[in-house]
Design a protein around this motif. Structure first.
Motif: not given
Length: 303
Positions: A3-26
């Motif tokens: 992701s180029k910007t923080l908001v784009e990256a934040a949206l990727r986290v929000l759109n990740t369903p698996d909570p373990f993957e969400k935590a890792r990506l975050g």
């Protein structure tokens, strides 16, 4: 794709369903923001839609808060599993709440860079708390998703999705502060039940970090109140200057105004009075004294 910007990256986290993957990506996004790999908080010419509800796996059975089975007092293994499951579930939502505040309000409210950094750190902590609590749950012979849970936290996120002041007040200065009030009791219950491992995790990792999360809520609530009073004063600066004791330096009049605003918002968005007893020491460490919350502990008399 990076992701180029923080908001784009934040949206990727929000759109990740698996909570373990969400935590890792975050965690990975947080590291890239904090080390300067992601430099831009958002693209000024791009309005990206923020989901009303983040992606979540359906393996956690959701029930209404009133139908939640009693958690017990950590005296039995079953009770300890239930409490840790409930804490892990809360942390999984806290990950989404932190990335949501970044994506939903950062650009919209033209917040300074430090706002993004504060909530990225909160998000990173919540991801770590979730991962550690879910791992502890496995050690206790259960797993995340094995027990029912409720989504009360996200209900209040939806109710405050148009108002950053309300979001900060309700999620960080009411719900998270309530966590500070009850955690010491929870810790001693685990200890009394012979589970020093969980007690230590809550006492040395979760509890001190949750104080800093409340502090972020208080700091930016105050910032917004003061900025609306004098936009030029704070347009490019961080929240009000702090004294050496770490307390915000505001005039008595300004402080009074901020607290009155807090009371009005909590009475509008939070049903019923706040529940004492309050953890005054932890709340003071987070930057707010009894005058913020004690008046909210009693039912408001009808005018």
């Amino acid at each position: 794709m990076e992701s180029k910007t923080l908001v784009e990256a934040a949206l990727r986290v929000l759109n990740t369903p698996d909570p373990f993957e969400k935590a890792r990506l975050g965690d990975s996004v947080a590291c890239r923001w904090l080390d300067g790999t992601i430099t831009q908080p958002y693209n000024p010419s791009l309005d990206l839609p923020v989901p009303d509800r983040p992606a979540r796996l359906t393996n956690v059975k959701l029930v209404s808060p009133s139908l939640m089975p009693k958690l017990g007092k950590a005296g039995s293994l079953q009770s300890r599993q239930a409490i840790v499951h409930s804490l892990a579930h809360t942390e999984s939502w806290a990950i989404d709440l932190s990335w949501d505040i970044v994506a939903r309000f950062g650009k919209q409210e033209a917040m300074p860079r430090e706002f993004f950094t504060d909530f990225v750190k909160v998000a990173q902590d919540e991801g770590r708390h979730f991962t550690l609590l879910a791992a502890r749950l496995e050690e206790l012979g259960s797993s995340y998703g094995a027990l029912p849970a409720h989504d009360g936290l996200w209900d209040s996120a939806i109710a405050t999705s148009k108002d950053l002041l309300a979001r900060l007040a309700i999620e960080h200065c009411v719900h998270e502060a309530r966590g500070l009030d009850v955690l010491p009791t929870t810790i001693s219950r685990f200890r009394n039940g012979g589970d020093n491992e969980t007690a230590k995790l809550l006492e040395t990792v979760v509890y001190p970090e949750e104080i800093t999360h409340c502090a972020a809520g208080v700091r930016w609530f105050r910032y917004l109140c003061l900025r609306s009073r004098d936009p030029a004063l704070l347009r490019d600066s961080l929240a009000p200057p702090e004294s050496e004791a770490g307390e915000n330096v505001c005039t008595i009049e300004e402080n009074e105004e901020v607290i009155q605003k807090f009371h009005a918002i909590v009475r509008t968005h939070f049903r019923g009075p706040l529940k004492p007893p309050f953890n005054e020491v932890a709340r003071k460490a987070a930057g707010f004294g009894p005058q913020w919350y004690e008046p909210l502990a009693t039912k408001e008399s009808a005018p």
